[in-house]
Design an enzyme around this catalytic site. Structure first.
Site, short mmCIF file in Angstrom:
data_model
loop_
_atom_site.label_atom_id
_atom_site.label_comp_id
_atom_site.label_asym_id
_atom_site.label_seq_id
_atom_site.Cartn_x
_atom_site.Cartn_y
_atom_site.Cartn_z
CE LYS A 110 20.46 67.58 69.63
NZ LYS A 110 21.62 66.90 69.10
CG ASP A 152 23.08 75.78 70.29
OD1 ASP A 152 21.91 75.56 69.90
OD2 ASP A 152 23.94 74.89 70.38
CE1 TYR A 167 26.04 68.38 72.47
CE2 TYR A 167 27.44 69.32 70.75
CZ TYR A 167 26.78 68.24 71.31
OH TYR A 167 26.85 67.02 70.68
#
Ligand SMILES: Cc1ncc(COP(=O)(O)O)c(C=O)c1O
Length: 428
Positions: free
Chosen positions: A236, A211, A133
């Protein structure tokens, strides 16, 4: 409290007296766990769901009680260290990941920073996947580098060849499954083997951090594959309704105390209201993810056949280069993927996106609704060497009927068609 204690007790003393030993998290299947973990009927006066305990100040009956609450992590002593609502979410998530403990923090990014700060010190070398990310990549290159940490990036598909990058000072390897934006998968068992083989030459074993936001613990179980610490942007799919920011980080006993310490030292506490929304989201995670997967497969397979599309980057498609790894290691796929368009001007891409009705234009993903965003690959990565010759658009496929989503895309894709050649001799 152990994860076993997170399963509800029988509802009445009479029932309790006759009760045979109940199920434990180890004996229950994931869907059953989702409905039961983190619930504690004795504290809700019978309500199915936990009360939201909001607090800064906690009052004690005596100095002795105050001191006792300061021992260990579980004690409820001050709002920033978590309230009973936060603890219920942490225990539920630890159970689902197969971890010994979890910490809830204020966002997915805070979960990543917690994990990095728990283990990395000046003078260390860390290996970071090129696919992580983007803000986390920036954090490594700025904050960690300023603290004297040597940060080395590696291509996500490197697998066992990562061995050549490992040094005596390599303290941590940071992975993401799949890569943000470009959706490559790591061969995690191969990376784990390579790292473990070299552990003997290091003062402390290298920590493997992953992750797991895309698949969640329902579709991917990194700790079972040998990873040490898992982070989840619960913002999310765990929350699932685009209305809270939340992060979770989980580990087995060896690493959990350091994570907890880093979250406390960073002041990254999760709000009890958001923790409640995370707990509530867990109850429907399985049915939502199944539907996201089914819809995303329908939309991705349709897009793959379109003349405007060069490639669809979705590990669940047989055309994906890492599909074999996905089949081997994952139990499912979620609703997020990227589409590489045939080369076309940026103006047309913008028109394509702007003319979609059912896909909201927005950051984030994992809610019930469909989203679209134009996505550059991570800074520092070269699209040409990744074989990405056209613009990249990321789609999150929500819970709508996929036929409606496909119709919406079909209407918007006409903005990508080449302009008709000018008619020689003028139009009739
Ligand atoms: C894979 C991944 N990890 C972490 C994060 C950060 O999560 P949050 O937005 O909750 O800070 C994101 C956000 O988009 C993400 O996509």
């Amino acid at each position: 409290m152990t994860p076993t204690a997170t399963l509800p007790a029988p509802s009445s003393p009479a029932e309790s007296a006759q009760a045979v030993p109940g199920p434990t998290p180890a004996t229950l299947r994931p869907d059953t766990l989702l409905a039961h973990v983190g619930r504690c009927r004795s504290s809700t006066q019978g309500a199915v769901n936990p009360a939201v305990v909001r607090a800064s100040t906690v009052l004690f009956d005596s100095v002795a009680a105050m001191r006792s609450a300061q021992q260990g992590y579980e004690g409820f002593r001050y709002g920033r260290y978590g309230t009973p609502t936060t603890r219920q979410l942490e225990q539920a998530y630890a159970t689902l990941e197969g971890a010994d403990g979890a910490v809830a923090v204020s966002s997915g990014f805070a979960a990543i920073v917690t994990a990095l700060q728990a283990f990395v010190r000046p003078g260390d070398h860390i290996l970071v996947s090129d696919g992580v990310y983007e803000p986390a990549r920036r954090f490594c290159l700025t904050r960690l580098a300023e603290q004297g940490v040597e940060v080395e990036f590696f291509p996500p598909r490197e697998g066992a060849a990562i061995a050549r990058r490992l040094r005596p000072q390599t303290r941590l390897v940071y992975l993401e499954a799949p890569s943000s934006i470009t959706f490559e998968l790591h061969d995690v068992p191969a990376i784990v083997d390579a790292v473990r083989q070299g552990d003997g030459m290091r003062p402390a074993p290298t920590v493997l951090l992953l992750d797991n936001t895309w698949a969640t613990s329902l579709f991917y179980r990194p700790l079972d594959l040998g990873v040490d610490v898992v982070v989840q942007a619960a913002t999310k799919y765990v929350v699932g309704h685009a209305d809270a920011m939340l992060g979770l980080v989980a580990a087995r006993d060896t690493y959990f105390p350091a994570l907890r310490r880093a979250a406390i030292d960073g002041g990254f506490s999760a709000s009890p209201d958001d923790a409640y929304l995370g707990l509530r989201g867990l109850r429907t995670l399985s049915v939502r993810l199944e539907r996201h997967q089914r819809n995303a497969l329908a939309v991705a397979s349709w897009l793959e056949r379109r003349p405007e599309v060069e490639r669809v980057l979705y590990p669940a498609l047989p055309s994906h280069p890492d599909h074999a790894i996905w089949r081997r290691d994952f139990r499912g796929a979620s609703g997020l993927f990227s589409v590489v368009l045939k080369p076309v001007t940026e103006e047309r891409v913008v028109r394509f996106i702007d003319s979609l009705h059912l896909f909201g234009i927005g950051f984030c993903w994992g809610g019930y609704e469909s989203l679209v965003s134009p996505e550059p690959v991570q800074a520092g990565r070269d699209p040409a060497t990744l074989g990405l010759n056209g613009p990249l658009v990321r789609l999150h496929v929500g819970l709508e009927d996929p036929a409606d989503l496909i119709a919406d895309l079909e209407g918007a894709l006409r903005h990508l068609a080449p302009a008709p050649a000018a008619t020689v001799g003028g139009a009739v």
